[in-house]
Design a protein around this motif. Structure first.
Motif, PDB file in Angstrom:
ATOM      1  N   GLY A 309       0.809  -1.218   0.000  1.00 52.49           N
ATOM      2  CA  GLY A 309       0.000   0.000   0.000  1.00 52.49           C
ATOM      3  C   GLY A 309       0.840   1.265   0.000  1.00 52.49           C
ATOM      4  O   GLY A 309       0.287   2.363   0.073  1.00 52.49           O
ATOM      5  N   VAL A 310       2.152   1.116  -0.053  1.00 53.95           N
ATOM      6  CA  VAL A 310       3.041   2.287   0.008  1.00 53.95           C
ATOM      7  C   VAL A 310       3.713   2.482  -1.359  1.00 53.95           C
ATOM      8  O   VAL A 310       4.390   1.587  -1.858  1.00 53.95           O
ATOM      9  CB  VAL A 310       4.115   2.105   1.112  1.00 53.95           C
ATOM     10  N   THR A 311       3.509   3.656  -1.930  1.00 47.12           N
ATOM     11  CA  THR A 311       4.017   3.925  -3.281  1.00 47.12           C
ATOM     12  C   THR A 311       5.331   4.718  -3.236  1.00 47.12           C
ATOM     13  O   THR A 311       5.735   5.210  -2.175  1.00 47.12           O
ATOM     14  CB  THR A 311       2.994   4.776  -4.058  1.00 47.12           C
ATOM     15  N   ASP A 312       5.918   4.912  -4.420  1.00 52.53           N
ATOM     16  CA  ASP A 312       7.120   5.756  -4.510  1.00 52.53           C
ATOM     17  C   ASP A 312       6.821   7.163  -4.018  1.00 52.53           C
ATOM     18  O   ASP A 312       7.629   7.778  -3.325  1.00 52.53           O
ATOM     19  CB  ASP A 312       7.606   5.822  -5.962  1.00 52.53           C
ATOM     20  N   GLU A 313       5.637   7.668  -4.376  1.00 58.48           N
ATOM     21  CA  GLU A 313       5.264   9.033  -3.955  1.00 58.48           C
ATOM     22  C   GLU A 313       5.150   9.103  -2.433  1.00 58.48           C
ATOM     23  O   GLU A 313       5.551  10.102  -1.822  1.00 58.48           O
ATOM     24  CB  GLU A 313       3.929   9.473  -4.587  1.00 58.48           C
ATOM     25  N   ASP A 314       4.589   8.056  -1.836  1.00 53.28           N
ATOM     26  CA  ASP A 314       4.485   8.029  -0.364  1.00 53.28           C
ATOM     27  C   ASP A 314       5.873   8.126   0.268  1.00 53.28           C
ATOM     28  O   ASP A 314       6.079   8.824   1.266  1.00 53.28           O
ATOM     29  CB  ASP A 314       3.811   6.734   0.109  1.00 53.28           C
ATOM     30  N   VAL A 315       6.816   7.399  -0.326  1.00 53.37           N
ATOM     31  CA  VAL A 315       8.180   7.407   0.222  1.00 53.37           C
ATOM     32  C   VAL A 315       8.782   8.807   0.095  1.00 53.37           C
ATOM     33  O   VAL A 315       9.399   9.324   1.043  1.00 53.37           O
ATOM     34  CB  VAL A 315       9.052   6.353  -0.501  1.00 53.37           C
ATOM     35  N   GLU A 316       8.561   9.440  -1.055  1.00 53.79           N
ATOM     36  CA  GLU A 316       9.082  10.807  -1.238  1.00 53.79           C
ATOM     37  C   GLU A 316       8.473  11.737  -0.193  1.00 53.79           C
ATOM     38  O   GLU A 316       9.180  12.538   0.418  1.00 53.79           O
ATOM     39  CB  GLU A 316       8.739  11.334  -2.647  1.00 53.79           C
ATOM     40  N   ARG A 317       7.164  11.612  -0.003  1.00 52.51           N
ATOM     41  CA  ARG A 317       6.484  12.494   0.976  1.00 52.51           C
ATOM     42  C   ARG A 317       7.007  12.243   2.377  1.00 52.51           C
ATOM     43  O   ARG A 317       7.315  13.164   3.127  1.00 52.51           O
ATOM     44  CB  ARG A 317       4.970  12.239   0.956  1.00 52.51           C
ATOM     45  N   ALA A 318       7.104  10.965   2.734  1.00 52.58           N
ATOM     46  CA  ALA A 318       7.577  10.632   4.091  1.00 52.58           C
ATOM     47  C   ALA A 318       9.006  11.126   4.288  1.00 52.58           C
ATOM     48  O   ALA A 318       9.350  11.661   5.346  1.00 52.58           O
ATOM     49  CB  ALA A 318       7.491   9.124   4.319  1.00 52.58           C
ATOM     50  N   GLY A 319       9.815  10.978   3.232  1.00 50.63           N
ATOM     51  CA  GLY A 319      11.214  11.409   3.337  1.00 50.63           C
ATOM     52  C   GLY A 319      11.324  12.898   3.591  1.00 50.63           C
ATOM     53  O   GLY A 319      12.279  13.374   4.226  1.00 50.63           O
ATOM     54  N   ALA A 320      10.346  13.657   3.111  1.00 54.24           N
ATOM     55  CA  ALA A 320      10.357  15.108   3.340  1.00 54.24           C
ATOM     56  C   ALA A 320       9.669  15.479   4.648  1.00 54.24           C
ATOM     57  O   ALA A 320      10.130  16.363   5.376  1.00 54.24           O
ATOM     58  CB  ALA A 320       9.665  15.808   2.162  1.00 54.24           C
ATOM     59  N   LEU A 321       8.549  14.779   4.955  1.00 52.49           N
ATOM     60  CA  LEU A 321       7.734  15.197   6.107  1.00 52.49           C
ATOM     61  C   LEU A 321       8.270  14.720   7.454  1.00 52.49           C
ATOM     62  O   LEU A 321       8.123  15.419   8.466  1.00 52.49           O
ATOM     63  CB  LEU A 321       6.293  14.699   5.924  1.00 52.49           C
ATOM     64  N   VAL A 322       8.863  13.523   7.485  1.00 45.51           N
ATOM     65  CA  VAL A 322       9.323  13.002   8.786  1.00 45.51           C
ATOM     66  C   VAL A 322      10.382  13.919   9.412  1.00 45.51           C
ATOM     67  O   VAL A 322      10.246  14.301  10.589  1.00 45.51           O
ATOM     68  CB  VAL A 322       9.833  11.537   8.659  1.00 45.51           C
ATOM     69  N   PRO A 323      11.404  14.326   8.670  1.00 46.23           N
ATOM     70  CA  PRO A 323      12.404  15.218   9.294  1.00 46.23           C
ATOM     71  C   PRO A 323      11.764  16.519   9.787  1.00 46.23           C
ATOM     72  O   PRO A 323      12.082  16.999  10.878  1.00 46.23           O
ATOM     73  CB  PRO A 323      13.400  15.494   8.152  1.00 46.23           C
ATOM     74  N   ARG A 324      10.831  17.050   8.981  1.00 46.76           N
ATOM     75  CA  ARG A 324      10.189  18.304   9.384  1.00 46.76           C
ATOM     76  C   ARG A 324       9.383  18.101  10.675  1.00 46.76           C
ATOM     77  O   ARG A 324       9.452  18.891  11.607  1.00 46.76           O
ATOM     78  CB  ARG A 324       9.261  18.777   8.254  1.00 46.76           C
ATOM     79  N   ALA A 325       8.622  17.003  10.733  1.00 48.23           N
ATOM     80  CA  ALA A 325       7.785  16.749  11.915  1.00 48.23           C
ATOM     81  C   ALA A 325       8.633  16.559  13.166  1.00 48.23           C
ATOM     82  O   ALA A 325       8.222  16.905  14.268  1.00 48.23           O
ATOM     83  CB  ALA A 325       6.920  15.509  11.660  1.00 48.23           C
ATOM     84  N   LEU A 326       9.815  16.011  12.966  1.00 46.76           N
ATOM     85  CA  LEU A 326      10.667  15.759  14.138  1.00 46.76           C
ATOM     86  C   LEU A 326      11.655  16.907  14.381  1.00 46.76           C
ATOM     87  O   LEU A 326      12.602  16.773  15.151  1.00 46.76           O
ATOM     88  CB  LEU A 326      11.408  14.412  13.974  1.00 46.76           C
ATOM     89  N   GLY A 327      11.442  17.988  13.675  1.00 47.88           N
ATOM     90  CA  GLY A 327      12.224  19.190  13.951  1.00 47.88           C
ATOM     91  C   GLY A 327      13.581  19.231  13.286  1.00 47.88           C
ATOM     92  O   GLY A 327      14.435  20.003  13.662  1.00 47.88           O
ATOM     93  N   VAL A 328      13.774  18.359  12.272  1.00 50.95           N
ATOM     94  CA  VAL A 328      15.037  18.398  11.525  1.00 50.95           C
ATOM     95  C   VAL A 328      14.714  18.997  10.167  1.00 50.95           C
ATOM     96  O   VAL A 328      13.933  18.415   9.413  1.00 50.95           O
ATOM     97  CB  VAL A 328      15.617  16.968  11.345  1.00 50.95           C
ATOM     98  N   PRO A 329      15.266  20.141   9.836  1.00 51.11           N
ATOM     99  CA  PRO A 329      14.901  20.769   8.563  1.00 51.11           C
ATOM    100  C   PRO A 329      15.327  19.894   7.382  1.00 51.11           C
ATOM    101  O   PRO A 329      16.414  19.333   7.376  1.00 51.11           O
ATOM    102  CB  PRO A 329      15.688  22.087   8.559  1.00 51.11           C
ATOM    103  N   ALA A 330      14.400  19.731   6.421  1.00 51.86           N
ATOM    104  CA  ALA A 330      14.718  18.915   5.247  1.00 51.86           C
ATOM    105  C   ALA A 330      15.819  19.570   4.423  1.00 51.86           C
ATOM    106  O   ALA A 330      15.836  20.786   4.250  1.00 51.86           O
ATOM    107  CB  ALA A 330      13.463  18.751   4.390  1.00 51.86           C
ATOM    108  N   ARG A 331      16.764  18.753   3.950  1.00 50.62           N
ATOM    109  CA  ARG A 331      17.814  19.280   3.068  1.00 50.62           C
ATOM    110  C   ARG A 331      17.413  19.024   1.632  1.00 50.62           C
ATOM    111  O   ARG A 331      16.678  18.097   1.339  1.00 50.62           O
ATOM    112  CB  ARG A 331      19.137  18.534   3.344  1.00 50.62           C
ATOM    113  N   ALA A 332      17.951  19.861   0.760  1.00 51.11           N
ATOM    114  CA  ALA A 332      17.638  19.658  -0.670  1.00 51.11           C
ATOM    115  C   ALA A 332      18.204  18.310  -1.097  1.00 51.11           C
ATOM    116  O   ALA A 332      19.291  17.927  -0.685  1.00 51.11           O
ATOM    117  CB  ALA A 332      18.270  20.763  -1.497  1.00 51.11           C
ATOM    118  N   ALA A 333      17.418  17.552  -1.890  1.00 53.18           N
ATOM    119  CA  ALA A 333      17.877  16.210  -2.303  1.00 53.18           C
ATOM    120  C   ALA A 333      19.068  16.345  -3.243  1.00 53.18           C
ATOM    121  O   ALA A 333      19.174  17.314  -3.975  1.00 53.18           O
ATOM    122  CB  ALA A 333      16.736  15.486  -2.989  1.00 53.18           C
TER     123      ALA A 333
END
Ligand SMILES: Cc1ncc(COP(=O)(O)O)c(C=O)c1O
Length: 333
Positions: A309-333
């Motif tokens: 049930g997890v797509t490539d887009e989900d992974v991209e979103r999680a990769g961006a949102l998890v650091p932000r939610a945990l207070g780590v600013p996302a870096r440019a890929a």
């Protein structure tokens, strides 16, 4: 899968007259290099029946100390089989020949409780979906045989392990007396598991299935999902593993305490300790961001799981949102 369920041929499973159940059992026995298999509602029931068949009350069951049979089955092996449990501290969910030899060393007394069963888990849930390398598995299972131990494999996620290693599931499973395979994890079925073993053991397992209240009627409704999953959901497990690696790489690159080299299958473990965030706080922040991670046995470790049930887009979103939610600013890929 819904279509396969709707079209399933069914019969009375208790009388062994359900063609879909029979087909699934035969398929799984062959897949695991075992003589027979029996269909059950859950992997917990499969483990419990296996360990009851392999040990006698008062015998000692050896297992890695965080294995599912020891920590998540409510002491079922004590309640159902009367087994005494001995948890061995593992590394990546694995135990060593020396640990097994020490724990199973013959007693000096003629009548003493002694280890008679070893249960291994592959992939290992609490270790983060880690896989047993085949050479290590060979050594430990060979030593166990020399010591006269019966061998059970909790292979709830065995097909993930085999996929990660690029081997046939039987290359792992055939060396065990009994093997649990779960349908409701990476294989994506609504429920169900199988216990495989010799003809004699599985014949006895049918009796236990009834005793446990697990003998069903038109269970082909669910077994058909299992057959569908074996046809369509096994080859794709490699995609889950690839997505987990990608997610781990993104999270690590963003500065989160994730170790991508430990991602061997479909789990990514995230260590909150260096971030100084409590588990419940982290889970709440992630939930608010629309990300579902789960708690693990380790109070500060969270787990992300990739599945069908997890797509490539989900992974991209999680990769961006998890650091932000945990207070780590996302870096440019
Ligand atoms: C390794 C392992 N074995 C057994 C089980 C039990 O599965 P079920 O929920 O089907 O009883 C689980 C569930 O997470 C598991 O991770």
């Amino acid at each position: 899968m819904r279509q396969a369920i709707a079209e399933a041929a069914v019969g009375d499973e208790q009388k062994r007259e359900d063609p879909s159940v029979t087909a699934l059992q035969e398929r799984v026995a062959a897949l695991l290099g075992q003589e027979a298999a029996v269909f059950l509602p859950t992997a917990t029931m499969a483990n419990q029946i296996a360990l009851k068949l392999l040990g006698r009350p008062g015998d000692v069951l050896l297992a890695e100390e965080t294995s599912h049979v020891l920590v998540y089955e409510y002491g079922g092996v004590a309640a159902h089989a009367g087994l005494v449990t001995r948890g061995l501290p593992g590394h990546a969910g694995r135990v060593t020949v020396a640990q097994v030899r020490d724990a199973a060393a013959p007693s000096t007394k003629a009548a003493d409780q002694r280890a008679t069963v070893l249960s291994l888990e592959d992939t290992h849930n609490n270790a983060g979906g880690r896989v047993w390398p085949l050479d290590e598995l060979d050594e430990v299972t060979r030593a166990a045989r020399e010591l006269g131990l019966a061998l059970h494999l909790d292979g709830a996620r065995l097909l993930n392990a085999a996929t990660a290693q690029g081997v046939e599931p039987a290359a792992v499973a055939a060396r065990f007396d009994t093997v649990t395979l779960c349908l409701s994890k990476g294989l994506g079925c609504p429920l169900g598991a199988l216990l495989a073993g010799s003809l004699d053991l599985i014949e006895r397992a049918w009796r236990e299935k009834h005793l446990f209240g697990g003998a069903m009627r038109q269970a082909g409704i669910v077994a058909a999902a299992g057959v569908y999953a074996l046809d369509h959901h096994v080859d794709r497990l490699a995609e889950d593993h690839e997505r987990a690696r990608r997610l781990a790489g993104m999270l690590a690159a963003a500065g989160l305490p994730v170790e991508p080299e430990q991602v061997e299958t479909n789990f990514v473990q995230l260590d909150l300790a260096p971030l100084g965030i409590e588990r419940d706080e982290a889970l709440a922040r992630l939930r608010d961001a629309g990300i579902g991670l789960s708690a693990t046995i380790h109070p500060r470790v969270l787990r992300a799981v990739t599945h069908l049930g997890v797509t490539d887009e989900d992974v991209e979103r999680a990769g961006a949102l998890v650091p932000r939610a945990l207070g780590v600013p996302a870096r440019a890929a």
